[in-house]
Design a protein around this motif. Sequence first.
Motif, PDB file in Angstrom:
ATOM      1  N   HIS A 138      28.503  48.994  38.580  1.00  0.00           N
ATOM      2  CA  HIS A 138      29.005  47.872  39.375  1.00  0.00           C
ATOM      3  C   HIS A 138      30.432  47.502  38.940  1.00  0.00           C
ATOM      4  CE1 HIS A 138      28.381  43.810  41.321  1.00  0.00           C
ATOM      5  NE2 HIS A 138      29.292  43.491  40.411  1.00  0.00           N
ATOM      6  N   GLU A 139      30.655  47.424  37.636  1.00  0.00           N
ATOM      7  CA  GLU A 139      31.985  47.037  37.131  1.00  0.00           C
ATOM      8  C   GLU A 139      33.036  48.118  37.411  1.00  0.00           C
ATOM      9  OE1 GLU A 139      32.653  44.051  36.228  1.00  0.00           O
ATOM     10  OE2 GLU A 139      30.576  43.393  36.187  1.00  0.00           O
TER      11      GLU A 139
ATOM     12  N   HIS B 128      34.204  47.663  40.849  1.00  0.00           N
ATOM     13  CA  HIS B 128      35.137  46.529  41.022  1.00  0.00           C
ATOM     14  C   HIS B 128      36.577  47.013  40.779  1.00  0.00           C
ATOM     15  CE1 HIS B 128      32.936  42.913  41.898  1.00  0.00           C
ATOM     16  NE2 HIS B 128      32.231  42.891  40.782  1.00  0.00           N
TER      17      HIS B 128
ATOM     18  N   TYR C 165      34.696  37.039  41.430  1.00  0.00           N
ATOM     19  CA  TYR C 165      34.851  37.695  42.716  1.00  0.00           C
ATOM     20  C   TYR C 165      34.048  36.981  43.794  1.00  0.00           C
ATOM     21  CZ  TYR C 165      36.778  41.474  39.907  1.00  0.00           C
ATOM     22  OH  TYR C 165      37.532  42.212  39.035  1.00  0.00           O
TER      23      TYR C 165
ATOM     24  N   GLU D 265      31.163  41.262  45.602  1.00  0.00           N
ATOM     25  CA  GLU D 265      29.977  41.544  44.777  1.00  0.00           C
ATOM     26  C   GLU D 265      29.035  42.512  45.499  1.00  0.00           C
ATOM     27  OE1 GLU D 265      29.806  41.086  41.843  1.00  0.00           O
ATOM     28  OE2 GLU D 265      31.306  39.553  41.526  1.00  0.00           O
TER      29      GLU D 265
ATOM     30  N   HIS E 157      27.132  36.831  39.740  1.00  0.00           N
ATOM     31  CA  HIS E 157      26.640  37.972  40.526  1.00  0.00           C
ATOM     32  C   HIS E 157      25.385  37.592  41.302  1.00  0.00           C
ATOM     33  CE1 HIS E 157      29.383  39.910  37.759  1.00  0.00           C
ATOM     34  NE2 HIS E 157      29.443  40.894  38.615  1.00  0.00           N
TER      35      HIS E 157
HETATM   36 ZN    ZN Z   1      30.608  41.866  40.097  1.00  0.00          ZN
END
Ligand code: ZN
Length: 268
Positions: free
Chosen positions: A140-141, A144, A188, A193, A235
Amino acid sequence: MEAKGTQGFDPKSGRMLGEVAIAAVVIVGLGVLAYIGAGWLASQATPLVSMEVDRSIGRAASAQLSLGQTACSGPEVAYVKQLAQPLLDAAGPLPFEFQFSVVDDPTVNAFALPGGYVTVNRGLLEKAESGEEIAGVLGHEIQHALLRHGTRRMLREMSGSLVLGLLVGSGDVGQAMAVGGQLTSLSYGRDEESEADLRGVELLVKAGIDPGGLVKFFERLAVDAVAVPELLSTHPDSGRRAELVASARKGAEFRPLPPPPRPACTIR
Ligand code: ZN
């Protein structure tokens, strides 16, 4: 004779009230437009800004951040890199070199800065029960950063002339970096997200890692939360994430990951 202006409609003040109402609508409308416009403009401008800007912003923000933190240097750092590598390989050619660090912070959190600077708190490693849970957060990161969400956020905060300067390559990167420094305190938006979840899960499946860990981790955080961990509060969308992961797991095969080591920086 009729008394003037006490009852009845006074055309003059009536007109004034109308003007005030119109002015109020215009001001609110402009505010809304400016807000939507800034977001729209930032997403249009992001692909035009050079990746070098992401690297500079990330480097500066990461240096600023590290001033108040102690970096961990034990086996936990190698472990995070080991989990991240197949995800980076699955992402294909990368626009920048990712840098992973673990910091001595008990908060359950991880985040990515522009240019591929990913920080994992030791609190996250302590809370996670499997490598899949950590890999889920890493995927996930990483997304981003690859999707340039931080850069888009930063452009949104910047003045028009500064953005224009970055676009034509004459921009004051130093000033942009000052705005970039605030990135560490920005979270964010919901769309970003969801996008990071979706693309992160794709990355995990492509790397042969079970994305179920991502859901399991967030579910456990939600149950255990005495005080809501940082990661959970920034999140949201647990329902959507669970659905997404369930459909991505169908028919896919995964290889098991090693469990997280106890961060050495915890032991004193
Ligand atoms: Zn995130």
